[in-house]
Design a protein around this motif. Structure first.
Motif, mmCIF file in Angstrom:
data_model
loop_
_atom_site.group_PDB
_atom_site.id
_atom_site.type_symbol
_atom_site.label_atom_id
_atom_site.label_comp_id
_atom_site.label_asym_id
_atom_site.label_seq_id
_atom_site.Cartn_x
_atom_site.Cartn_y
_atom_site.Cartn_z
ATOM 1 N N VAL A 15 -15.847 -57.456 11.419
ATOM 2 C CA VAL A 15 -14.708 -57.857 10.598
ATOM 3 C C VAL A 15 -14.077 -59.066 11.267
ATOM 4 C CG1 VAL A 15 -14.252 -55.548 9.705
ATOM 5 C CG2 VAL A 15 -13.115 -56.287 11.772
ATOM 6 N N GLU A 16 -13.342 -59.856 10.517
ATOM 7 C CA GLU A 16 -12.717 -61.059 11.061
ATOM 8 C C GLU A 16 -11.635 -60.685 12.062
ATOM 9 O OE1 GLU A 16 -13.484 -64.326 10.641
ATOM 10 O OE2 GLU A 16 -15.244 -63.533 9.626
ATOM 11 N N LYS A 39 -18.734 -53.518 9.590
ATOM 12 C CA LYS A 39 -19.266 -52.807 8.429
ATOM 13 C C LYS A 39 -20.787 -52.756 8.552
ATOM 14 C CE LYS A 39 -19.204 -52.932 3.410
ATOM 15 N NZ LYS A 39 -18.753 -53.654 2.240
ATOM 16 N N ARG A 64 -17.365 -48.397 7.613
ATOM 17 C CA ARG A 64 -16.642 -49.212 8.595
ATOM 18 C C ARG A 64 -16.646 -48.424 9.883
ATOM 19 N NH1 ARG A 64 -12.270 -53.208 6.865
ATOM 20 N NH2 ARG A 64 -11.594 -52.731 8.961
#
Length: 95
Positions: A15-16, A39, A64
């Protein structure tokens, strides 16, 4: 992208990283800590057991997950960065 991990390997898209601190200070890319959350994009066939059967994964595509900081190998596919790791490096599933 058409990648299929082998054996017990799992392909994860990070994820960012958060670009702002809790106090509202914007962080440059060099100061951001790499996230330990991602993810699941693809799964291998599972670990090979002594009986010759494959063990089922405890995670599924689209989950996730949280993973260890130094787990996995960074790979670049079609210009995107991914992590290729074993199921043992995954610590938890986020519901």
């Amino acid at each position: 992208m058409n990648v299929r991990p082998l054996g017990e390997k799992i392909l994860i898209k990070r994820v960012e990283a958060e670009g702002k601190t809790a106090g509202g200070i914007l962080l440059p890319d060099t100061a951001k800590e790499k996230p330990r959350e991602g993810k699941i994009v693809a799964l291998g066939d599972g670990r090979l057991l002594k009986s010759g059967e494959r063990a089922k994964f405890q995670v599924a595509k689209g989950d996730r997950v949280l993973f260890s900081s130094y787990g996995g190998t960074e790979v670049k596919i079609d210009g995107e960065e991914y992590l290729l790791m074993s199921e043992d490096d995954i610590l938890a599933v986020i519901d």
